[in-house]
Scaffold this active site. Structure first.
Site, PDB file in Angstrom:
ATOM      1  N   GLU A   1      -5.673  -3.944  12.952  1.00 61.36           N
ATOM      2  CA  GLU A   1      -5.066  -4.529  14.147  1.00 61.36           C
ATOM      3  C   GLU A   1      -4.837  -3.455  15.209  1.00 61.36           C
ATOM      4  O   GLU A   1      -4.402  -2.345  14.917  1.00 61.36           O
ATOM      5  CB  GLU A   1      -3.732  -5.152  13.727  1.00 61.36           C
ATOM      6  N   TRP A   2      -5.148  -3.797  16.447  1.00 62.97           N
ATOM      7  CA  TRP A   2      -4.839  -2.921  17.585  1.00 62.97           C
ATOM      8  C   TRP A   2      -3.405  -3.177  18.034  1.00 62.97           C
ATOM      9  O   TRP A   2      -2.986  -4.329  18.203  1.00 62.97           O
ATOM     10  CB  TRP A   2      -5.796  -3.185  18.746  1.00 62.97           C
ATOM     11  N   ILE A   3      -2.625  -2.118  18.194  1.00 66.19           N
ATOM     12  CA  ILE A   3      -1.231  -2.252  18.623  1.00 66.19           C
ATOM     13  C   ILE A   3      -1.109  -1.769  20.061  1.00 66.19           C
ATOM     14  O   ILE A   3      -1.273  -0.570  20.335  1.00 66.19           O
ATOM     15  CB  ILE A   3      -0.278  -1.443  17.718  1.00 66.19           C
TER      16      ILE A   3
ATOM     17  N   ASP B   1       3.902  12.041   6.137  1.00 67.73           N
ATOM     18  CA  ASP B   1       3.318  12.799   7.258  1.00 67.73           C
ATOM     19  C   ASP B   1       3.968  12.311   8.550  1.00 67.73           C
ATOM     20  O   ASP B   1       3.292  11.959   9.517  1.00 67.73           O
ATOM     21  CB  ASP B   1       1.806  12.592   7.295  1.00 67.73           C
TER      22      ASP B   1
END
Length: 286
Positions: A91-93, A194
């Protein structure tokens, strides 16, 4: 990006890719924005021989975080290989800079994630920290896990690359003896592993998302320490975290102890420019 790969991804998605463009932020992988008829997607791409299993581990890490029902992560759409390429579609946020509300939510949601525990430390599949593999074999204490699965392997890489000398190695041997008495053991927490400012996003609705995980079940101070290494986390973030899951009062005394590991990763990846910081951290605990 070559057309056969793009065609294959479109076929696997069951929809045509109308256009794509390269986006920044990928130091290891090629990263692309994909536009289909119905949605916006993000594609990460690398050579499967260079980083075997990297995207499988990333997808599994994101799924483990998702299943905690705490902090959001991008939805994984597809993870596959084509020829010499390995790729991950998610998914692109649409995102923005963090404001006060978003920073508070980030602290609150991270605290919720950290409340997820298991019997041992480690206890997930091996994965990557940057481009370096990291082992997550189970241990009964964080001290044992941190020494055996984090410090010793990364120090050995530095030795093999002639980045640290025999005197440094003797200092690390002393550190390993000291670590168990430098902190209080607590239940393991699911940690991102991270957690620097490049590995979270704030959606346009102020919802925080974690990306690029290097998860394990570890000591939650490790995540919090790393947020201080390169900045990008506000006072509101720390206050919210402390309100929902207070740290031990002396946690700040161990920031450099836990940051030894990411600094050693940077030493191995980027060279001697990080050696001074490694030495400065090390000498505090021997």
């Amino acid at each position: 990006m070559e057309k056969p790969l793009l065609t294959y991804i479109g076929e696997r998605l069951g929809m045509g890719i109308l256009n794509f463009s390269s986006v920044g932020g990928g130091s290891i992988n090629q990263v692309y924005y994909l536009q289909t008829k119905s949605e916006k997607l993000l594609l990460k791409l690398n050579n499967k021989e260079d980083f075997p299993g990297m995207f499988k581990a990333e997808a599994e890490g994101l799924d483990i975080i998702r299943r905690t029902n705490s902090i959001s992560v991008p939805e994984i759409i597809l993870q596959d290989e084509f020829g010499n390429d390995s790729f991950l579609v998610m998914e692109w946020i649409d995102n923005k800079r963090p404001g006060t509300k978003a920073s508070i939510l980030l602290g609150e949601k991270l605290a919720q994630m950290h409340r997820n525990t298991t019997v041992n430390f480690g206890a997930v599949a091996d994965n990557y920290m940057g481009s370096l593999k990291q082992s997550n074999q189970s241990h009964t204490t964080w001290a044992e896990f941190y020494i055996e699965e984090r410090l010793k392997p990364i120090v050995q890489i530095a030795i093999d690359k002639h980045l640290i000398n025999n005197d440094n190695m003797k200092e690390f041997d002393q550190l390993y003896k000291n670590i168990p008495r430098l902190f209080d053991e607590e239940k393991s927490s699911l940690i991102h592993g991270d957690l620097w400012s490049g590995n979270y996003l704030i959606g346009i609705d102020d919802r925080p998302y974690l990306i690029d995980p290097a998860i394990t079940f570890g000591h939650r101070e490790f995540d919090i320490a790393m947020t201080t290494l390169f900045g990008g986390f506000s006072n509101e973030f720390y206050e919210a975290y402390q309100y929902h899951f207070p740290l031990n009062e002396d946690w700040q005394q161990r920031i450099d102890l836990w940051n030894l590991y990411p600094l050693l990763v940077h030493l191995n990846l980027f060279g001697l420019g990080y050696l001074g910081q490694v030495k400065d951290c090390l000498k505090q605990y021997i």
